[in-house]
Design a protein around this motif. Structure first.
Motif, PDB file in Angstrom:
ATOM      1  N   ILE A  37       0.896  -1.176  -0.107  1.00 27.18           N
ATOM      2  CA  ILE A  37      -0.050  -0.017   0.063  1.00 27.18           C
ATOM      3  C   ILE A  37       0.954   1.327  -0.150  1.00 27.18           C
ATOM      4  N   TRP A  38       0.626   2.159  -0.895  1.00 26.73           N
ATOM      5  CA  TRP A  38       1.501   3.259  -1.336  1.00 26.73           C
ATOM      6  C   TRP A  38       2.896   2.714  -1.346  1.00 26.73           C
ATOM      7  N   SER A  39       3.839   3.375  -0.342  1.00 24.85           N
ATOM      8  CA  SER A  39       5.126   2.985  -0.230  1.00 24.85           C
ATOM      9  C   SER A  39       5.362   1.540   0.282  1.00 24.85           C
ATOM     10  N   GLU A  40       4.566   1.000   1.299  1.00 22.49           N
ATOM     11  CA  GLU A  40       4.970   0.058   2.287  1.00 22.49           C
ATOM     12  C   GLU A  40       4.793  -1.156   1.477  1.00 22.49           C
ATOM     13  N   ASN A  41       5.580  -2.299   1.766  1.00 17.31           N
ATOM     14  CA  ASN A  41       5.870  -3.618   1.214  1.00 17.31           C
ATOM     15  C   ASN A  41       5.659  -3.364  -0.133  1.00 17.31           C
ATOM     16  N   CYS A  42       6.375  -2.694  -0.902  1.00 22.95           N
ATOM     17  CA  CYS A  42       6.390  -2.512  -2.261  1.00 22.95           C
ATOM     18  C   CYS A  42       7.301  -3.424  -3.132  1.00 22.95           C
ATOM     19  N   PRO A  43       6.804  -3.880  -4.078  1.00 25.24           N
ATOM     20  CA  PRO A  43       7.605  -5.368  -5.027  1.00 25.24           C
ATOM     21  C   PRO A  43       8.331  -4.414  -6.022  1.00 25.24           C
ATOM     22  N   ALA A  44       9.233  -3.315  -5.658  1.00 25.40           N
ATOM     23  CA  ALA A  44       9.786  -2.502  -6.574  1.00 25.40           C
ATOM     24  C   ALA A  44      10.732  -3.361  -7.376  1.00 25.40           C
ATOM     25  N   ALA A  45      11.492  -4.173  -6.766  1.00 28.16           N
ATOM     26  CA  ALA A  45      12.717  -4.878  -7.587  1.00 28.16           C
ATOM     27  C   ALA A  45      12.201  -5.811  -8.560  1.00 28.16           C
ATOM     28  N   LEU A  46      11.030  -6.560  -8.227  1.00 23.03           N
ATOM     29  CA  LEU A  46      10.059  -7.231  -9.295  1.00 23.03           C
ATOM     30  C   LEU A  46       9.561  -6.329 -10.374  1.00 23.03           C
ATOM     31  N   VAL A  47       8.983  -5.221 -10.068  1.00 21.49           N
ATOM     32  CA  VAL A  47       8.445  -4.110 -11.171  1.00 21.49           C
ATOM     33  C   VAL A  47       9.702  -3.864 -12.126  1.00 21.49           C
ATOM     34  N   ARG A  48      10.838  -3.597 -11.524  1.00 26.19           N
ATOM     35  CA  ARG A  48      12.140  -3.391 -12.376  1.00 26.19           C
ATOM     36  C   ARG A  48      12.449  -4.463 -13.297  1.00 26.19           C
ATOM     37  N   ALA A  49      12.194  -5.588 -12.800  1.00 26.25           N
ATOM     38  CA  ALA A  49      12.614  -6.600 -13.683  1.00 26.25           C
ATOM     39  C   ALA A  49      11.463  -7.148 -14.522  1.00 26.25           C
ATOM     40  N   VAL A  50      10.217  -6.778 -14.103  1.00 28.89           N
ATOM     41  CA  VAL A  50       9.288  -6.748 -15.282  1.00 28.89           C
ATOM     42  C   VAL A  50       9.519  -5.959 -16.512  1.00 28.89           C
ATOM     43  N   ILE A  51       9.891  -4.633 -16.119  1.00 24.12           N
ATOM     44  CA  ILE A  51      10.046  -3.688 -17.101  1.00 24.12           C
ATOM     45  C   ILE A  51      11.197  -4.004 -17.922  1.00 24.12           C
ATOM     46  N   ARG A  52      12.243  -4.710 -17.291  1.00 26.01           N
ATOM     47  CA  ARG A  52      13.459  -5.394 -18.150  1.00 26.01           C
ATOM     48  C   ARG A  52      13.151  -6.253 -19.049  1.00 26.01           C
ATOM     49  N   GLY A  53      12.144  -7.157 -18.638  1.00 31.33           N
ATOM     50  CA  GLY A  53      11.459  -8.144 -19.388  1.00 31.33           C
ATOM     51  C   GLY A  53      10.795  -7.904 -20.684  1.00 31.33           C
ATOM     52  N   GLY A  54      10.583  -6.591 -20.644  1.00 32.42           N
ATOM     53  CA  GLY A  54       9.914  -6.275 -22.005  1.00 32.42           C
ATOM     54  C   GLY A  54       8.430  -6.264 -22.097  1.00 32.42           C
ATOM     55  N   ALA A  55       7.530  -7.039 -21.237  1.00 32.91           N
ATOM     56  CA  ALA A  55       6.187  -7.154 -21.397  1.00 32.91           C
ATOM     57  C   ALA A  55       5.779  -5.802 -21.517  1.00 32.91           C
ATOM     58  N   THR A  56       4.738  -5.818 -22.459  1.00 33.91           N
ATOM     59  CA  THR A  56       3.923  -4.352 -22.697  1.00 33.91           C
ATOM     60  C   THR A  56       2.367  -4.563 -22.787  1.00 33.91           C
ATOM     61  N   GLY A  57       1.633  -3.640 -23.124  1.00 36.19           N
ATOM     62  CA  GLY A  57       0.369  -3.695 -23.142  1.00 36.19           C
ATOM     63  C   GLY A  57      -0.306  -4.144 -21.985  1.00 36.19           C
ATOM     64  N   LEU A  58       0.006  -3.965 -20.584  1.00 38.15           N
ATOM     65  CA  LEU A  58      -0.290  -4.609 -19.762  1.00 38.15           C
ATOM     66  C   LEU A  58      -1.675  -3.959 -18.834  1.00 38.15           C
ATOM     67  N   THR A  59      -2.396  -4.846 -18.500  1.00 36.88           N
ATOM     68  CA  THR A  59      -3.463  -4.323 -17.416  1.00 36.88           C
ATOM     69  C   THR A  59      -2.750  -4.348 -16.185  1.00 36.88           C
TER      70      THR A  59
END
Length: 302
Positions: A37-59
């Protein structure tokens, strides 16, 4: 979903996965839900990896209140549709990329609030097509959502929120074992509900991997059981620049720098190149000053 299958020897299989492999599990067009929630328990590293993975057109969806994790996916241009009642940096200000993308029409924002969002997750978790909600009758929000179907129930009008089942859920926890049993001291927000609602994959990053014997010593400390988790990644400071309950505070210095960068396309591109696309988690931590320095500065949470 089911837990890790047993091996021929009868021992449960580890769900540990490398970060880049985890990021590659998100496919073009997937519905991705981010926990915390907001900045707490934020899966930030996973999000950065998803961006590097190249997936697009996401919901994209989240808990009822989202922050850096949702904002970064939008800033990277990977989101086409969003179920997000609220995206902010709390006292630090608005979420610039989210606001700009909605105003410019680069993403389709599905109007929702906490009851309709959580109702959708609850329906999916229960295997139902809809979930009744009562709080939106007669509101402009209800009029903006033709998919919230009105019906009479004992003389009262209720709205049926359609099931919302993410393909991939990204979570962060302070600790857990290799089988996916998570410990999240403090609030778990909507994380467990989203894990139950997931259609295919639930990935949790962990600051600390514990032995399963430690988990079994105190079953009540398990916030999300392993059968709901498909993969875990050992990522100390995996929530940075967000916070992780009992481990570290949010890095407000970094968040302020991101907010400033996100208001200018050239500065945002520079931020992405330095902190998102250039290497994995260890490289990211080094660019932020190093793991030891970050823990010394932010790690004074009880």
């Amino acid at each position: 979903m089911t837990g890790a299958p047993e091996t021929p020897s009868g021992r449960r299989r580890s769900k540990l996965l490398g970060l880049e492999e985890a990021g590659g599990l998100v496919r073009d067009g997937d519905h991705v839900a981010v926990g915390g929630i907001w900045s707490e328990n934020c899966p930030a590293a996973l999000v950065r990896a998803v961006i590097r993975g190249g997936a697009t057109g996401l919901t994209l969806s989240a808990g009822p209140a989202a922050g850096f994790a949702a904002e970064l996916l939008i800033a990277a241009g990977r989101v086409r549709q969003a179920y997000l009642p609220n995206v902010t940096f709390e006292h630090l200000g608005m979420a610039p990329a989210f606001r700009d993308a909605v105003q410019q029409g680069r993403i389709e924002l599905v109007e929702c609030d906490e009851p309709s969002l959580v109702g959708g997750y609850r329906a999916a978790a229960a295997g139902l097509p809809t979930m009744p909600i009562r709080s939106l009758g007669g509101t402009a929000l209800a009029r903006a959502r033709p998919d919230l179907l009105a019906r009479e129930d004992h003389g009262e009008t209720v709205l049926d929120a359609p099931a919302l089942a993410p393909d991939v859920v990204l979570l962060h926890a302070a600790a857990g074992d290799v089988h996916g049993n998570l410990r999240q001291p403090g609030a778990q927000f909507a994380d467990k509900l989203m894990a139950k609602a997931a259609r295919r994959t639930v990935i949790a990053s962990l600051d600390t991997v514990l032995d399963n014997a430690v988990i079994r010593e105190d079953p009540s400390a398990t916030s999300i059981p392993g059968y709901l988790i498909t993969h875990v990644c050992e990522l100390p400071l995996g929530a940075h620049p967000g916070a992780c309950h009992s481990v570290h505070r949010a890095d407000e210095e970094h968040l302020r720098a991101y907010i400033a960068a996100a208001t200018d396309p050239a500065a945002l591109a520079g931020y992405m190149a330095r902190f998102v696309t250039a290497g994995g988690h260890d490289a990211y931590l080094e660019r932020c000053g190093g793991r030891a320095a970050l823990i010394a500065r932010l790690g004074d949470r009880g």
